[in-house]
Design a protein around this motif. Sequence first.
Motif, mmCIF file in Angstrom:
data_model
loop_
_atom_site.group_PDB
_atom_site.id
_atom_site.type_symbol
_atom_site.label_atom_id
_atom_site.label_comp_id
_atom_site.label_asym_id
_atom_site.label_seq_id
_atom_site.Cartn_x
_atom_site.Cartn_y
_atom_site.Cartn_z
ATOM 1 N N HIS A 49 40.257 42.113 48.664
ATOM 2 C CA HIS A 49 39.045 42.276 47.853
ATOM 3 C C HIS A 49 39.486 42.409 46.409
ATOM 4 O O HIS A 49 40.224 43.335 46.066
ATOM 5 C CB HIS A 49 38.244 43.493 48.292
ATOM 6 C CG HIS A 49 37.016 43.736 47.448
ATOM 7 N ND1 HIS A 49 35.956 42.854 47.415
ATOM 8 C CD2 HIS A 49 36.708 44.743 46.580
ATOM 9 C CE1 HIS A 49 35.040 43.310 46.585
ATOM 10 N NE2 HIS A 49 35.474 44.454 46.055
ATOM 11 N N GLU A 50 39.047 41.434 45.606
ATOM 12 C CA GLU A 50 39.497 41.355 44.219
ATOM 13 C C GLU A 50 41.028 41.276 44.214
ATOM 14 O O GLU A 50 41.587 40.321 44.689
ATOM 15 C CB GLU A 50 38.953 42.535 43.414
ATOM 16 C CG GLU A 50 37.428 42.499 43.293
ATOM 17 C CD GLU A 50 36.856 43.644 42.492
ATOM 18 O OE1 GLU A 50 37.590 44.624 42.207
ATOM 19 O OE2 GLU A 50 35.665 43.551 42.131
ATOM 20 N N LYS A 51 41.727 42.286 43.722
ATOM 21 C CA LYS A 51 43.194 42.196 43.644
ATOM 22 C C LYS A 51 43.897 43.160 44.608
ATOM 23 O O LYS A 51 45.108 43.324 44.547
ATOM 24 C CB LYS A 51 43.650 42.478 42.211
ATOM 25 C CG LYS A 51 43.185 41.430 41.209
ATOM 26 C CD LYS A 51 43.727 41.696 39.823
ATOM 27 C CE LYS A 51 43.281 40.593 38.857
ATOM 28 N NZ LYS A 51 43.823 40.794 37.488
ATOM 29 N N ASN A 74 48.126 46.451 45.312
ATOM 30 C CA ASN A 74 47.193 46.098 44.244
ATOM 31 C C ASN A 74 47.943 45.273 43.208
ATOM 32 O O ASN A 74 48.698 45.808 42.394
ATOM 33 C CB ASN A 74 46.629 47.368 43.612
ATOM 34 C CG ASN A 74 45.587 47.073 42.527
ATOM 35 O OD1 ASN A 74 45.348 45.920 42.177
ATOM 36 N ND2 ASN A 74 44.967 48.111 42.011
ATOM 37 N N GLY A 127 46.867 43.940 40.721
ATOM 38 C CA GLY A 127 46.326 44.132 39.385
ATOM 39 C C GLY A 127 47.056 45.203 38.594
ATOM 40 O O GLY A 127 46.888 45.315 37.376
#
Length: 262
Positions: free
Chosen positions: A11-13, A38, A40
Amino acid sequence: MYIISYDARTHEKITESNVVIKRAADGNVVFKSTYTVNVGLTAYKLASHESIINQAEIVKETYQNEIENIKILFEDFGKTLVNDPRLDHTLQIIQSVFYHNSIINTAYRSIIEETDCGCTPHPAYILDKKGFWCQEDYMINPEQLLTAIKDFNYKIQDREIKAFEYLKSHRKESSISLDKISNLIEPREQFMNRINSAYYSNSNNYIKQNSIKIECTSQGSDLGCCGNYSGCCIYWSLVCLEHDLYCLKCDHWYCGPQCKPL
């Protein structure tokens, strides 16, 4: 007989992956692990490295009696999954398999060697050339590597002489861990300090820009170029050389689904 359940989602990064191993006969859980990464985060690879060591300590304490069996089961599973040609091995969902494998291997190695959990990240992981591996668990064949060095006419650099001599003195052994070679070229502490300094100086770009050889002295199809591709070989190293040697027949799961046997 065992049942391995593996699920991973991004989900996302952020990618979260879960491994559960049960006995087929009674359904009892013999291993369970969750890993989150993560991408990100600044220098997320360093955070992943630290997380792997921390989780290996937990696995070591929790599953000590089952760890050898878990190691064998997950390695077989990982090889099958990573080499599935239907999957994109660059996705973090697939990369998560390498993280779990390293956690299990680090815990196992710590128990066998009666040491604290330790792991030196494979430099090719830092360069985005490979999934996460601990150098201590990445085995190479000294005779194969020496032969490739000779065939490639690679000129041994001054800082590589000790490693080269070590290879020659151990050439009859079937395998040695990469960290034994790397530590002779650059001490482990110095290697980790350099990576930390590079990441926090300019994040990933610093490492990439200062690690790639621009001159075209060979082709991407040559051994030592980290893969088999057309055009100029933009990165040649001993690290890539041992990877390419082991993937000549594509029979190791870290070769990836894009590998084509020569």
